[in-house]
Design a protein around this motif. Structure first.
Motif, PDB file in Angstrom:
ATOM      1  N   ALA A   1      55.204 -59.582  32.752  1.00  0.00           N
ATOM      2  CA  ALA A   1      54.642 -58.707  31.713  1.00  0.00           C
ATOM      3  C   ALA A   1      55.762 -57.981  30.974  1.00  0.00           C
ATOM      4  O   ALA A   1      56.686 -57.459  31.585  1.00  0.00           O
ATOM      5  N   GLY A   2      55.671 -57.983  29.650  1.00  0.00           N
ATOM      6  CA  GLY A   2      56.700 -57.327  28.841  1.00  0.00           C
ATOM      7  C   GLY A   2      57.888 -58.210  28.524  1.00  0.00           C
ATOM      8  O   GLY A   2      58.833 -57.764  27.858  1.00  0.00           O
ATOM      9  N   TRP A   3      57.868 -59.473  28.978  1.00  0.00           N
ATOM     10  CA  TRP A   3      58.987 -60.389  28.712  1.00  0.00           C
ATOM     11  C   TRP A   3      59.205 -60.529  27.207  1.00  0.00           C
ATOM     12  O   TRP A   3      58.256 -60.700  26.437  1.00  0.00           O
ATOM     13  N   GLY A   4      60.464 -60.437  26.803  1.00  0.00           N
ATOM     14  CA  GLY A   4      60.794 -60.586  25.390  1.00  0.00           C
ATOM     15  C   GLY A   4      60.519 -59.354  24.553  1.00  0.00           C
ATOM     16  O   GLY A   4      60.713 -59.365  23.330  1.00  0.00           O
ATOM     17  N   LYS A   5      60.082 -58.274  25.198  1.00  0.00           N
ATOM     18  CA  LYS A   5      59.798 -57.045  24.464  1.00  0.00           C
ATOM     19  C   LYS A   5      60.941 -56.044  24.664  1.00  0.00           C
ATOM     20  O   LYS A   5      61.983 -56.379  25.221  1.00  0.00           O
ATOM     21  N   ASP A   6      60.750 -54.828  24.228  1.00  0.00           N
ATOM     22  CA  ASP A   6      61.808 -53.810  24.310  1.00  0.00           C
ATOM     23  C   ASP A   6      61.833 -53.090  25.653  1.00  0.00           C
ATOM     24  O   ASP A   6      62.487 -52.054  25.784  1.00  0.00           O
ATOM     25  N   PHE A   7      61.119 -53.625  26.633  1.00  0.00           N
ATOM     26  CA  PHE A   7      61.030 -52.970  27.935  1.00  0.00           C
ATOM     27  C   PHE A   7      61.472 -53.941  29.025  1.00  0.00           C
ATOM     28  O   PHE A   7      61.567 -55.152  28.805  1.00  0.00           O
ATOM     29  N   ALA A   8      61.730 -53.405  30.190  1.00  0.00           N
ATOM     30  CA  ALA A   8      62.164 -54.247  31.306  1.00  0.00           C
ATOM     31  C   ALA A   8      61.073 -55.253  31.672  1.00  0.00           C
ATOM     32  O   ALA A   8      59.873 -54.939  31.618  1.00  0.00           O
TER      33      ALA A   8
ATOM     34  N   PRO B   1      55.298 -74.159  34.209  1.00  0.00           N
ATOM     35  CA  PRO B   1      56.486 -73.823  33.415  1.00  0.00           C
ATOM     36  C   PRO B   1      56.689 -74.654  32.142  1.00  0.00           C
ATOM     37  O   PRO B   1      57.325 -74.187  31.202  1.00  0.00           O
ATOM     38  N   GLY B   2      56.133 -75.877  32.102  1.00  0.00           N
ATOM     39  CA  GLY B   2      56.322 -76.713  30.918  1.00  0.00           C
ATOM     40  C   GLY B   2      55.196 -76.612  29.915  1.00  0.00           C
ATOM     41  O   GLY B   2      55.194 -77.331  28.909  1.00  0.00           O
ATOM     42  N   ALA B   3      54.235 -75.728  30.141  1.00  0.00           N
ATOM     43  CA  ALA B   3      53.051 -75.646  29.290  1.00  0.00           C
ATOM     44  C   ALA B   3      53.345 -74.931  27.967  1.00  0.00           C
ATOM     45  O   ALA B   3      54.323 -74.189  27.837  1.00  0.00           O
ATOM     46  N   LYS B   4      52.457 -75.170  26.996  1.00  0.00           N
ATOM     47  CA  LYS B   4      52.544 -74.478  25.709  1.00  0.00           C
ATOM     48  C   LYS B   4      51.133 -74.211  25.210  1.00  0.00           C
ATOM     49  O   LYS B   4      50.219 -74.995  25.455  1.00  0.00           O
ATOM     50  N   SER B   5      50.984 -73.107  24.480  1.00  0.00           N
ATOM     51  CA  SER B   5      49.670 -72.746  23.956  1.00  0.00           C
ATOM     52  C   SER B   5      49.826 -72.083  22.602  1.00  0.00           C
ATOM     53  O   SER B   5      50.616 -71.150  22.446  1.00  0.00           O
ATOM     54  N   ALA B   6      49.092 -72.596  21.604  1.00  0.00           N
ATOM     55  CA  ALA B   6      49.154 -72.039  20.253  1.00  0.00           C
ATOM     56  C   ALA B   6      47.984 -72.607  19.455  1.00  0.00           C
ATOM     57  O   ALA B   6      47.223 -73.448  19.941  1.00  0.00           O
ATOM     58  N   VAL B   7      47.859 -72.157  18.207  1.00  0.00           N
ATOM     59  CA  VAL B   7      46.775 -72.650  17.359  1.00  0.00           C
ATOM     60  C   VAL B   7      46.946 -74.145  17.094  1.00  0.00           C
ATOM     61  O   VAL B   7      45.971 -74.881  16.933  1.00  0.00           O
ATOM     62  N   MET B   8      48.180 -74.615  17.049  1.00  0.00           N
ATOM     63  CA  MET B   8      48.506 -76.042  16.963  1.00  0.00           C
ATOM     64  C   MET B   8      49.981 -76.199  17.266  1.00  0.00           C
ATOM     65  O   MET B   8      50.712 -75.216  17.414  1.00  0.00           O
ATOM     66  N   GLY B   9      50.451 -77.448  17.370  1.00  0.00           N
ATOM     67  CA  GLY B   9      51.854 -77.700  17.646  1.00  0.00           C
ATOM     68  C   GLY B   9      52.759 -77.225  16.519  1.00  0.00           C
ATOM     69  O   GLY B   9      52.328 -77.142  15.365  1.00  0.00           O
ATOM     70  N   PRO B  10      54.031 -76.909  16.822  1.00  0.00           N
ATOM     71  CA  PRO B  10      54.957 -76.400  15.803  1.00  0.00           C
ATOM     72  C   PRO B  10      55.099 -77.330  14.600  1.00  0.00           C
ATOM     73  O   PRO B  10      55.054 -76.866  13.446  1.00  0.00           O
ATOM     74  N   GLN B  11      55.262 -78.630  14.839  1.00  0.00           N
ATOM     75  CA  GLN B  11      55.434 -79.571  13.737  1.00  0.00           C
ATOM     76  C   GLN B  11      54.168 -79.661  12.891  1.00  0.00           C
ATOM     77  O   GLN B  11      54.235 -79.698  11.648  1.00  0.00           O
ATOM     78  N   GLN B  12      53.012 -79.663  13.557  1.00  0.00           N
ATOM     79  CA  GLN B  12      51.748 -79.752  12.819  1.00  0.00           C
ATOM     80  C   GLN B  12      51.535 -78.514  11.960  1.00  0.00           C
ATOM     81  O   GLN B  12      51.136 -78.600  10.798  1.00  0.00           O
TER      82      GLN B  12
ATOM     83  N   PRO C   1      55.504 -70.500  27.796  1.00  0.00           N
ATOM     84  CA  PRO C   1      54.774 -69.757  28.838  1.00  0.00           C
ATOM     85  C   PRO C   1      55.326 -68.357  29.082  1.00  0.00           C
ATOM     86  O   PRO C   1      54.548 -67.450  29.392  1.00  0.00           O
ATOM     87  N   TYR C   2      56.643 -68.143  28.951  1.00  0.00           N
ATOM     88  CA  TYR C   2      57.193 -66.809  29.215  1.00  0.00           C
ATOM     89  C   TYR C   2      56.736 -65.816  28.152  1.00  0.00           C
ATOM     90  O   TYR C   2      56.414 -64.662  28.457  1.00  0.00           O
ATOM     91  N   PHE C   3      56.711 -66.264  26.903  1.00  0.00           N
ATOM     92  CA  PHE C   3      56.233 -65.392  25.824  1.00  0.00           C
ATOM     93  C   PHE C   3      54.784 -65.007  26.073  1.00  0.00           C
ATOM     94  O   PHE C   3      54.412 -63.824  25.975  1.00  0.00           O
ATOM     95  N   LEU C   4      53.944 -65.996  26.396  1.00  0.00           N
ATOM     96  CA  LEU C   4      52.521 -65.734  26.608  1.00  0.00           C
ATOM     97  C   LEU C   4      52.298 -64.885  27.851  1.00  0.00           C
ATOM     98  O   LEU C   4      51.441 -63.997  27.864  1.00  0.00           O
ATOM     99  N   SER C   5      53.080 -65.136  28.903  1.00  0.00           N
ATOM    100  CA  SER C   5      52.958 -64.335  30.113  1.00  0.00           C
ATOM    101  C   SER C   5      53.413 -62.907  29.847  1.00  0.00           C
ATOM    102  O   SER C   5      52.837 -61.943  30.384  1.00  0.00           O
ATOM    103  N   GLY C   6      54.435 -62.757  29.008  1.00  0.00           N
ATOM    104  CA  GLY C   6      54.886 -61.416  28.641  1.00  0.00           C
ATOM    105  C   GLY C   6      53.824 -60.628  27.910  1.00  0.00           C
ATOM    106  O   GLY C   6      53.772 -59.399  27.996  1.00  0.00           O
ATOM    107  N   MET C   7      52.945 -61.348  27.189  1.00  0.00           N
ATOM    108  CA  MET C   7      51.838 -60.706  26.471  1.00  0.00           C
ATOM    109  C   MET C   7      50.636 -60.448  27.390  1.00  0.00           C
ATOM    110  O   MET C   7      49.602 -59.975  26.939  1.00  0.00           O
TER     111      MET C   7
END
Length: 532
Positions: A68-75, A434-445, A487-493
């Protein structure tokens, strides 16, 4: 099974992802930095050491939301350690402030993490043990904390009203809003000469009233144990406090309300296939296909003299892009929905809706294993009713009352995330590989869609589309979407309950299935209107 990459290549790639995961999780453990040493020099235990002493020896502690908080301004970890542990045989939600990170002050991500922990406790009827040492709100971000933060105290009192006990062990400062955690708990233990519980410390009291006082007489453990009555037990030190907390839980007379396995009876077999093989089966390149049945057979209970079949697939010849069927996991019956070829079409959606209804008919929990690019698009599919069929699946997921567990194994894009019971649909637990991804669609699409829109907009205005100039825009968009789908970004959220090693999936799900049985499992047969 046909694969695009050699098993050893997949294993190496997944092991690299797992090593990266361990490095990120270590950031949460070491978030306090030099203050961990200072904390220990004062003779105090860290948050995780307190938890280790609290839970039963040899039992597992399922830490939740460690990133939680990964990639944010907190530990990383958001100055809070949360998870499920067994205390004197009772499964409890444990919430521990990390006093080595800004004195345990709560920032916006701490609040989100705490709310999620409280939701899990409420949904699964878990007693809560708070290991408290916090300076209250992180003042620079108070505008994001103060208004929603009151919900935490509300939830503690509602838990008590449901006859689900709450325990608070105070190890140090518990100031301002932090004072209400013990104040709202059913049982309170304070550590002598360490616990300080007050709404306002001596400086603020002097500013507000002109009164001069000291920490001990204002909010010390002895004062609250002897005079105010806010403490129920006075502990001589931290270990004594944890001992008392264990005795409190032992005397709760707590019983599970759901199904309980027969003591001493082995009701399940280990998987027929080695879970370690998951490293060879699951690609980190999401464009590579894999057969989810191979993953299922390494997660669920194996064959035995009692059942003879590990996984009974339902409608195997219909809607073959979605594999559904029945199995057991640590002796618990479970229905499984797993994406087989990524895309969901009308047949898959209708098959899923029927299967979810069947699970509710017989009060069976559901496990969703994601690897989907979403629902199929195109003229023929629209004319064939993909919208209404997808809506049937989402209707079934939304109104299902049996507990849902979700694991995002690979891709989880678009409305497929919704149909497969993503975070918005309130699964009891959701974990990510660890290899998963989640978004409205793939980056290239997504970048390609933006380019098409920009090109059409320029043509409508009679302008020449600058294809070369859009290259930089496309690269920026692809990079941003790629980062935000990791996954780290999403887990941080706090969009999942943790990123896990695929080999631990069976154990993690086994703990979760045990936890959900603290409540009776009852299905729902009223699903509203299905658009046919």
């Amino acid at each position: 099974m046909t694969v695009d990459a050699a098993p050893e290549s997949r294993r190496d790639s997944m092991l690299a992802k797992i090593e990266e995961l361990h490095a990120e999780q270590t950031k949460a453990v070491e978030a306090g930095g030099k203050y961990i040493t200072r904390h220990k020099e004062r003779g105090k235990l860290t948050a995780r050491e307190r938890i280790e002493l609290l839970v039963d020896e040899g039992s597992a502690f399922l830490e939740l939301m460690p990133l939680a908080g990964w990639g944010k301004d907190f530990a990383v970890g958001a100055s809070l350690v949360t998870g499920i542990g067994v205390v004197e045989g009772v499964e409890c939600m444990i919430v521990a402030n990390d006093p080595t990170v800004k004195g345990g002050a709560l920032n916006p991500w701490s609040v989100k993490k705490n709310f999620r922990a409280l939701d899990i406790a409420a949904e699964n009827n878990l007693p809560t043990v708070n290991l408290t040492e916090s300076g209250g709100a992180d003042l620079p971000t108070q505008s994001e904390i103060f208004i929603p933060g009151g919900r935490g105290f509300r939830d503690l009192t509602r838990s008590s009203a449901r006859k689900v006990p709450t325990v608070s062990v105070v190890f140090g400062n518990s100031t301002a809003g932090g004072a209400y955690v013990p104040g709202m708990s059913d049982y309170v233990i304070m550590v002598k000469e360490q616990a300080k519980v007050f709404l306002a410390g001596p400086p603020l009291v002097k500013m507000a009233t002109g009164e001069e006082t000291d920490d001990e007489s204002l909010g010390g453990a002895e004062m609250h144990s002897r005079i105010s009555g806010s403490s129920d037990f006075l502990a001589v030190d931290e270990r004594d406090a944890i001992r008392i907390a264990r005795r409190v839980v032992a005397r709760l007379n707590w019983r599970k309300r759901g199904a309980v396995p027969t003591p001493g009876l082995t009701t399940y077999a280990e998987p027929d296939l080695d879970p370690d093989d998951l490293l060879d089966l699951i690609p980190t390149d999401l464009k590579e296909p894999f057969d989810p049945r191979e993953a299922i057979l390494r997660i669920v209970d194996g064959t035995s003299a009692d059942n003879g079949v590990a996984f009974d697939e339902f409608k195997p010849l219909y809607g073959t892009s979605l594999c559904v069927g029945w199995a057991s996991l640590h002796g618990q019956p479970i229905g499984i929905l797993a994406n087989a070829r990524g895309v969901l079409m009308s047949e898959e959606a209708q098959k899923a809706a029927q299967f979810i209804q069947l699970a509710n008919q017989k009060d069976t929990p559901l496990l969703f294993l994601h690897n989907t690019t979403g629902y199929m698009v195109g003229k023929d599919y629209e004319q064939g009713g993909i919208i209404k069929h997808g809506a049937q699946m989402i209707n079934a997921v939304s109104n299902s009352k049996v507990p849902h567990l979700t694991v995002i194994m690979g891709a989880s894009y678009g409305a497929g995330n919704y149909g497969m019971n993503g975070r918005a649909y309130d699964p009891r637990f959701l974990f990510t590989w660890p290899g998963a991804k989640s978004a409205v669609m793939g980056p290239q699409q997504l970048a390609g869609v933006l380019e098409i829109v920009a090109r059409e907009s320029a043509e409508k205005k009679g302008q020449v589309f600058d294809a070369d100039g859009f290259v930089a825009v496309r690269e920026m968009v692809e990079g941003m979407v790629e980062e935000q789908s990791l996954p780290y970004f999403l887990s941080g959220m706090v969009y999942d309950d943790g990123v896990i090693d695929p080999r631990d999936t069976r154990t993690v799900l086994g703990i979760c299935l045990s936890v959900i049985n603290n409540q009776p499992i009852e299905g729902e047969m009223n699903f509203g209107v299905f658009r046919l």
